[in-house]
Scaffold this motif. Structure first.
Motif, PDB file in Angstrom:
ATOM      1  N   ARG A 110      -5.260  -1.056  -3.163  1.00 12.82           N
ATOM      2  CA  ARG A 110      -4.330   0.329  -2.619  1.00 12.82           C
ATOM      3  C   ARG A 110      -4.571   1.136  -1.410  1.00 12.82           C
ATOM      4  O   ARG A 110      -4.032   1.952  -0.672  1.00 12.82           O
ATOM      5  CB  ARG A 110      -4.860   1.633  -4.139  1.00 12.82           C
ATOM      6  N   ALA A 111      -5.945   1.494  -1.427  1.00 13.22           N
ATOM      7  CA  ALA A 111      -6.679   1.711   0.392  1.00 13.22           C
ATOM      8  C   ALA A 111      -5.871   1.109   1.128  1.00 13.22           C
ATOM      9  O   ALA A 111      -5.844   1.915   2.188  1.00 13.22           O
ATOM     10  CB  ALA A 111      -8.483   1.581   0.055  1.00 13.22           C
ATOM     11  N   ARG A 112      -6.032   0.141   1.049  1.00 16.91           N
ATOM     12  CA  ARG A 112      -5.483  -0.977   2.481  1.00 16.91           C
ATOM     13  C   ARG A 112      -3.444  -1.409   2.456  1.00 16.91           C
ATOM     14  O   ARG A 112      -3.439  -1.184   3.342  1.00 16.91           O
ATOM     15  CB  ARG A 112      -5.399  -2.187   2.069  1.00 16.91           C
ATOM     16  N   ALA A 113      -3.272  -0.607   1.478  1.00 16.91           N
ATOM     17  CA  ALA A 113      -1.825   0.018   0.977  1.00 16.91           C
ATOM     18  C   ALA A 113      -1.774   0.898   2.031  1.00 16.91           C
ATOM     19  O   ALA A 113      -0.162   1.182   2.304  1.00 16.91           O
ATOM     20  CB  ALA A 113      -1.735  -0.378   0.206  1.00 16.91           C
ATOM     21  N   ARG A 114      -2.877   1.697   1.542  1.00 20.00           N
ATOM     22  CA  ARG A 114      -2.336   3.099   2.207  1.00 20.00           C
ATOM     23  C   ARG A 114      -2.572   3.477   3.449  1.00 20.00           C
ATOM     24  O   ARG A 114      -2.128   4.371   4.513  1.00 20.00           O
ATOM     25  CB  ARG A 114      -3.248   4.238   2.063  1.00 20.00           C
ATOM     26  N   GLN A 115      -3.271   2.212   4.157  1.00 23.41           N
ATOM     27  CA  GLN A 115      -3.160   2.788   6.071  1.00 23.41           C
ATOM     28  C   GLN A 115      -2.160   1.418   6.509  1.00 23.41           C
ATOM     29  O   GLN A 115      -1.287   1.088   6.403  1.00 23.41           O
ATOM     30  CB  GLN A 115      -4.418   1.133   6.204  1.00 23.41           C
ATOM     31  N   PRO A 116      -1.836   2.770   7.129  1.00 23.96           N
ATOM     32  CA  PRO A 116      -0.064   2.265   7.659  1.00 23.96           C
ATOM     33  C   PRO A 116      -0.625   1.506   8.376  1.00 23.96           C
ATOM     34  O   PRO A 116      -1.855   0.865   9.223  1.00 23.96           O
ATOM     35  CB  PRO A 116      -0.169   3.601   8.641  1.00 23.96           C
TER      36      PRO A 116
ATOM     37  N   ASP B  39       0.257  -8.018   4.487  1.00 22.94           N
ATOM     38  CA  ASP B  39       1.235  -6.328   5.086  1.00 22.94           C
ATOM     39  C   ASP B  39       1.959  -6.751   6.351  1.00 22.94           C
ATOM     40  O   ASP B  39       2.886  -6.243   5.898  1.00 22.94           O
ATOM     41  CB  ASP B  39       0.126  -5.961   4.240  1.00 22.94           C
TER      42      ASP B  39
ATOM     43  N   SER C  91      -8.883  -1.280  -6.586  1.00 19.44           N
ATOM     44  CA  SER C  91      -8.933   0.754  -5.785  1.00 19.44           C
ATOM     45  C   SER C  91      -8.876  -0.542  -4.121  1.00 19.44           C
ATOM     46  O   SER C  91      -8.352   0.275  -3.388  1.00 19.44           O
ATOM     47  CB  SER C  91      -9.853   1.075  -6.131  1.00 19.44           C
TER      48      SER C  91
END
Length: 182
Positions: free
Chosen positions: A70-76, A128, A67
């Motif tokens: 996923r939250a980190r990956a959604r941050q541009p 990232d 979770s």
């Protein structure tokens, strides 16, 4: 958390219960053998319950890690930070879109030298940014691939594979630490 020793212990306990039953069966009454079996089954149940509890905890920790990832990956990613990171990792090759068939292999080499040197101190967010740079390098590589010498292309492919292996290794390490029993 490593469950293999627990599972091995569980299996060994089952074998021990069977061995105990065989050893006691000659010199005991059926009621005494029943008591031995009951005690060993109780021990197996307790061990199975503990293992199940550990698996539930590990599952919750893995879900929490997923979770957060996923939250980190959604941050541009910030373009300015990505450019700064590219300058740090690529040096004179930071203008990725201007790389030519003659300069792309040295750019990949420079990139991987910096990744190797810095990776142990990186956070997941640093990875990232490194991934963003890797994707940009790969996109430029695909654009000019037909004009790159075979040996340079082979070296670039090896470097791409190495980067992917390092990134995956970090993900696995972070997941292992998140799931590890405290």
């Amino acid at each position: 958390m490593n469950l293999f020793p627990t599972l091995r212990l569980l299996a060994a306990t089952g074998v021990a219960a069977g061995a105990a039953l065989l050893l006691t069966s000659c010199d005991t009454t059926p009621r005494e053998r029943q008591d031995v079996v009951r005690d060993e089954v109780r021990n197996l149940d307790t061990l199975a319950d503990r293992t199940a509890a550990k698996l539930r905890v590990a599952g919750r920790r893995a879900a929490r890690f997923d979770s957060v990832s996923r939250a980190r990956a959604r941050q541009p990613v910030s373009d300015a930070d990505a450019n700064t990171f590219a300058n740090e990792l690529l040096g004179t090759y930071a203008g990725i879109e201007q790389l030519t068939p003659a300069t792309i292999e040295p750019a990949f080499t420079q990139f991987m030298q910096q990744v190797r040197a810095r990776r142990k101190a990186w956070t997941q967010r640093d990875w990232d940014y490194a991934t963003v740079i890797s994707r940009r390098l790969n996109a430029q590589f695909r654009k000019i691939r037909l004009d790159i010498k075979g040996r340079d292309e082979l070296h670039i492919r090896a470097l791409q594979t190495e980067f992917t292996a390092m990134e995956t290794s970090r993900d696995v390490k972070d997941l292992r630490e998140a799931v590890r029993e405290e």
